[in-house]
Design a protein around this motif. Structure first.
Motif, PDB file in Angstrom:
ATOM      1  N   TYR A 109       0.853  -1.183   0.000  1.00  0.00           N
ATOM      2  CA  TYR A 109       0.000   0.000   0.000  1.00  0.00           C
ATOM      3  C   TYR A 109       0.891   1.235   0.000  1.00  0.00           C
ATOM      4  N   GLN A 110       0.295   2.386  -0.323  1.00  0.00           N
ATOM      5  CA  GLN A 110       1.069   3.625  -0.351  1.00  0.00           C
ATOM      6  C   GLN A 110       1.325   4.097   1.068  1.00  0.00           C
ATOM      7  N   LYS A 246       0.181   3.970  15.523  1.00  0.00           N
ATOM      8  CA  LYS A 246      -0.178   5.031  14.572  1.00  0.00           C
ATOM      9  C   LYS A 246       0.887   6.118  14.563  1.00  0.00           C
ATOM     10  N   HIS A 247       1.070   6.674  13.378  1.00  0.00           N
ATOM     11  CA  HIS A 247       2.067   7.715  13.194  1.00  0.00           C
ATOM     12  C   HIS A 247       1.546   8.665  12.134  1.00  0.00           C
ATOM     13  N   HIS A 248       2.397   9.634  11.706  1.00  0.00           N
ATOM     14  CA  HIS A 248       1.893  10.569  10.695  1.00  0.00           C
ATOM     15  C   HIS A 248       1.850   9.942   9.298  1.00  0.00           C
ATOM     16  N   HIS A 249       2.505   8.785   9.098  1.00  0.00           N
ATOM     17  CA  HIS A 249       2.308   8.012   7.873  1.00  0.00           C
ATOM     18  C   HIS A 249       1.261   6.942   8.159  1.00  0.00           C
ATOM     19  N   PRO A 250       0.493   6.552   7.154  1.00  0.00           N
ATOM     20  CA  PRO A 250      -0.695   5.726   7.427  1.00  0.00           C
ATOM     21  C   PRO A 250      -0.400   4.266   7.733  1.00  0.00           C
ATOM     22  N   ASN A 251      -1.304   3.700   8.497  1.00  0.00           N
ATOM     23  CA  ASN A 251      -1.348   2.253   8.640  1.00  0.00           C
ATOM     24  C   ASN A 251      -1.873   1.647   7.340  1.00  0.00           C
ATOM     25  N   GLY A 274      -8.684  14.143   0.708  1.00  0.00           N
ATOM     26  CA  GLY A 274      -8.259  12.781   0.982  1.00  0.00           C
ATOM     27  C   GLY A 274      -6.766  12.570   0.927  1.00  0.00           C
ATOM     28  N   LYS A 275      -6.006  13.540   0.380  1.00  0.00           N
ATOM     29  CA  LYS A 275      -4.551  13.374   0.312  1.00  0.00           C
ATOM     30  C   LYS A 275      -3.924  13.379   1.708  1.00  0.00           C
ATOM     31  N   LEU A 276      -4.335  14.307   2.536  1.00  0.00           N
ATOM     32  CA  LEU A 276      -3.850  14.460   3.904  1.00  0.00           C
ATOM     33  C   LEU A 276      -2.346  14.753   3.924  1.00  0.00           C
ATOM     34  N   PHE A 277      -2.005  16.016   3.806  1.00  0.00           N
ATOM     35  CA  PHE A 277      -0.611  16.448   3.771  1.00  0.00           C
ATOM     36  C   PHE A 277       0.033  16.373   5.150  1.00  0.00           C
ATOM     37  N   PHE A 278       1.319  16.048   5.150  1.00  0.00           N
ATOM     38  CA  PHE A 278       2.157  16.122   6.337  1.00  0.00           C
ATOM     39  C   PHE A 278       2.859  17.466   6.303  1.00  0.00           C
TER      40      PHE A 278
END
Length: 296
Positions: A109-110, A246-251, A274-278
């Motif tokens: 997954y991405q 959980k972290h700022h990158h997705p599960n 839906g992109k959800l920028f860091f």
């Protein structure tokens, strides 16, 4: 470490619709830590990607900088999930996600995607590091991760192309140290590995792609040229390697792969929902840096 003129010129696989990850391709990735696919994006695809990124105002709104400790900075924008623009179609395509699945041996997954922008004369350097150096701290127990690094502009020694230590991923994850606003691999161990793993400059034309293992040591110089060096990166994680917290990158988030033809069909559009920028270390505290500070 010494200077080297070893480059990736003349190496790699010419991408065609018939490209497949054969035993030879897999063996090369496992041995060297990377493969190169030339013309991974054709002329039309890379032109659309470049125009889309240049016109995407959300990149300006969401980019952050990394200071290289020597007076220069590189800009980047990072987001979690693919959407229905050309960046998302590339990330979900058979030739990107499908190839990584065959290389890593399972569903992916991405993990995130990003644009790295090294501007003329001011683009900053990146120290020697491994992607898994940070991703380890983010709850990924295994290095079942890889990145597809796509040249938007020509990348060469004059404008700060990637440098890699060939086969260095086989050394496993190294200890990390703080270098300015960056986290790098232990310089002493890097220097020792550099005696065994050839320093190689990854020179790529627009549309060429580097697929590389998360433990491959890589860095880049400042851009002292008049030519910018933009790149689009998609980072993947094995579905079986779902982060344990959980972290700022997705599960794990199921990735719906698409046919390669979808890349051309989406045209120039810049949806953001839906992109959800860091928003980077200046806006969001990075737990990995806190871990390193506690150890210091």
């Amino acid at each position: 470490m010494g200077e080297s003129v070893r480059t990736t010129d003349g190496t790699g696989y010419q991408y065609t619709d018939n490209f497949d990850v054969t035993d030879e391709v897999k063996e090369q990735f496992d041995r060297d830590g990377f493969i190169i696919l030339r013309n991974f994006l054709d002329t039309e695809e890379v032109a659309t990607l470049r125009t889309t990124l240049e016109q995407d105002k959300t990149l300006e709104d969401n980019y952050y900088t990394r200071d290289d400790g020597e007076g220069n900075q590189s800009e980047m924008a990072t987001w979690k999930h693919p959407v229905d623009d050309i960046t998302g179609m590339i990330g979900r395509s058979d030739k990107a996600a499908g190839t990584v699945e065959k290389i890593l041996g399972g569903e992916v997954y991405q993990y995130h995607a990003k644009v790295v922008m090294k501007e003329p004369f001011t683009g900053g350097a990146f120290v020697w590091h491994q992607d898994y150096g940070d991703w380890y701290h983010y709850g990924n127990l295994f290095p079942d991760m890889a990145t597809v690094w796509i040249a938007v502009d020509r990348a060469d020694r004059t404008n700060g192309c990637l440098q890699i230590l060939l086969g260095s991923h086989q050394a496993g994850r190294l200890e990390q140290v703080k270098v300015g606003e960056q986290t790098g691999a232990d310089p002493e161990r890097v220097e020792l590995l550099a005696k065994l793993c050839p320093l190689t400059y990854v020179q790529l034309d627009p549309g060429d792609a580097l697929f590389f293992h998360c433990n491959l040591l890589h860095r880049s110089d400042q851009n002292h040229s008049q030519n910018r060096r933009w790149a689009y990166l998609v980072c993947y994680n094995r579905a079986s390697n779902d982060p344990v917290y959980k972290h700022h990158h997705p599960n794990y988030t199921p990735l719906i792969k698409v046919q390669n033809s979808r890349i051309k069909e989406c045209g120039i559009k810049t949806p953001t929902e839906g992109k959800l920028f860091f928003h980077g270390p200046k806006r969001e505290r990075d737990p990995a840096m806190e871990v390193l500070e506690r150890k210091a």
